[in-house]
Design an enzyme around this catalytic site. Structure first.
Site, PDB file in Angstrom:
ATOM      1  N   LYS A  51       4.635  12.043 -16.156  1.00 51.09           N
ATOM      2  CA  LYS A  51       3.418  12.245 -15.355  1.00 51.09           C
ATOM      3  C   LYS A  51       2.654  13.481 -15.841  1.00 51.09           C
ATOM      4  CE  LYS A  51       5.395   9.866 -11.395  1.00 51.09           C
ATOM      5  NZ  LYS A  51       6.095   9.992 -10.096  1.00 51.09           N
ATOM      6  N   GLN A  95       8.203  14.441  -6.138  1.00 49.49           N
ATOM      7  CA  GLN A  95       8.990  13.374  -6.766  1.00 49.49           C
ATOM      8  C   GLN A  95      10.157  12.980  -5.851  1.00 49.49           C
ATOM      9  OE1 GLN A  95       8.241  11.783  -9.757  1.00 49.49           O
ATOM     10  NE2 GLN A  95       9.884  10.410  -9.164  1.00 49.49           N
ATOM     11  N   ASP A 118      -0.042  10.242  -3.994  1.00 51.17           N
ATOM     12  CA  ASP A 118       0.947   9.155  -4.040  1.00 51.17           C
ATOM     13  C   ASP A 118       0.647   8.087  -2.991  1.00 51.17           C
ATOM     14  OD1 ASP A 118       2.848   9.145  -6.023  1.00 51.17           O
ATOM     15  OD2 ASP A 118       4.164  10.601  -5.033  1.00 51.17           O
TER      16      ASP A 118
END
Ligand code: NAD
Length: 280
Positions: A51, A95, A118
């Site tokens: 990412k 994460q 997200d």
């Protein structure tokens, strides 16, 4: 059979994002993404590295916060609060999974919903279900982009999603419902899965179990999307028995090179979108 080529489409999207990042930079705004990694789970480390590398490639400034697995929930939430208040940070990504002593829900809810790139915050999820989205979660968003790119009709189609996780299955069910598909969301307790998948025009599997979807489970001409990621003999494989199922499918995603690269492209997309949402 046509491959739903996420690698190529994601490159195209990343090029578009690069252009938009340039435009922002010309106005003195550098898109910023904060990435938080707790602990040293190798898969999570790999995802975070992918990412941040993708951010660099398009000119997004990424700030990595690596924290020890022993960090308390309170300490982690304090870091998030600091990032919420930082105007240089447009998006915040934590994460997952987190260590067991930390409640995922509390951490997700601590993120300013305007920085929730997200799309996991209950505010984003609620808006998504209501058909008035703010941030789409990256994996289902990437899948919807693949459908769009290949002109795959969704209206009136029977879709079976296997896997009802919060990251893929559940949000995707809402997105497809909003696109007027008829969705069945299946999971580990679903009875006679094969009967359902066999009738479906589109089958999407997001489980993480190799060869879960076999040729005899799908109908001729169906569209297959494979979200699963597993490692078998040092190879990355999906949930679908690709070799055999592809003989029946009209469209199918490869693993790797299907949904994975799309997920990352949509994270970059959401980060740039966050600049507008934050009103900077
Ligand atoms: P999850 O892990 O939260 O949930 C898994 C779901 O699968 C659950 O609903 C469970 O009931 C269901 N399930 C388990 N065994 C089953 C079975 N035998 N039959 C039917 N259903 C079963 O879901 P997730 O976070 O979306 O992850 C699913 C998979 O997708 C994992 O392999 C993950 O690595 C992968 N993934 C890939 C990407 C990508 O970008 N390609 C993104 C996210 C997740």
């Amino acid at each position: 059979m046509i491959l739903l080529d996420g690698k190529t489409l994601s490159k195209k999207i990343r090029e578009q994002i690069k252009g938009r990042v340039e435009e922002f930079k010309n106005r003195g705004i550098i898109p910023g993404l904060a990435v938080i990694l707790v602990g040293d789970n190798p898969a999570s480390q790999l995802y975070v590295n992918m990412k941040t590398k993708a951010c660099e490639d398009v000119g997004i400034y990424s700030i990595n916060h690596r924290m020890p697995a022993e960090i308390s929930e309170k300490e982690l939430i304090n870091v998030i609060k600091m990032l919420n208040d930082n105007p240089m940070v447009h998006g915040i990504l934590v994460q997952l999974p987190l260590p067991k002593h930390i409640k995922e829900e509390n951490v997700i809810e601590a993120i300013d919903y305007k920085k929730d790139v997200d799309g996991f915050h209950p505010y984003s999820v609620g808006r998504l279900v209501r058909g008035n989205p703010l941030f789409y979660p990256c994996t289902p968003y990437g899948i919807m982009k693949l459908f769009e790119e290949y002109d795959i009709e969704l209206r009136g189609k029977d879709v079976v999603i296997v896997g009802a996780g919060n990251i893929t299955g559940k949000p995707l069910a809402s997105m497809l419902t909003n696109a007027f598909s008829t969705v069945q969301l299946c999971h580990i307790h679903t009875k006679e899965l094969e009967k359902k998948t066999k009738k479906a025009d589109i089958v999407i599997s997001a489980v993480g179990k190799p060869k879960l979807i076999t040729k005899d489970m799908v109908k001729e001409g169906c569209v297959i999307v494979d979200v699963g990621i597993s490692r078998v003999d040092n190879r990355v494989v999906g949930d679908v028995d690709f070799e055999n199922v592809s003989e029946k499918a009209s469209y199918i995603t490869p693993v790797p090179g299907g949904v994975g690269p799309m997920t990352i492209a949509m994270l970059l997309y959401n980060t740039v979108k966050a600049i507008e949402i934050n009103g900077t």
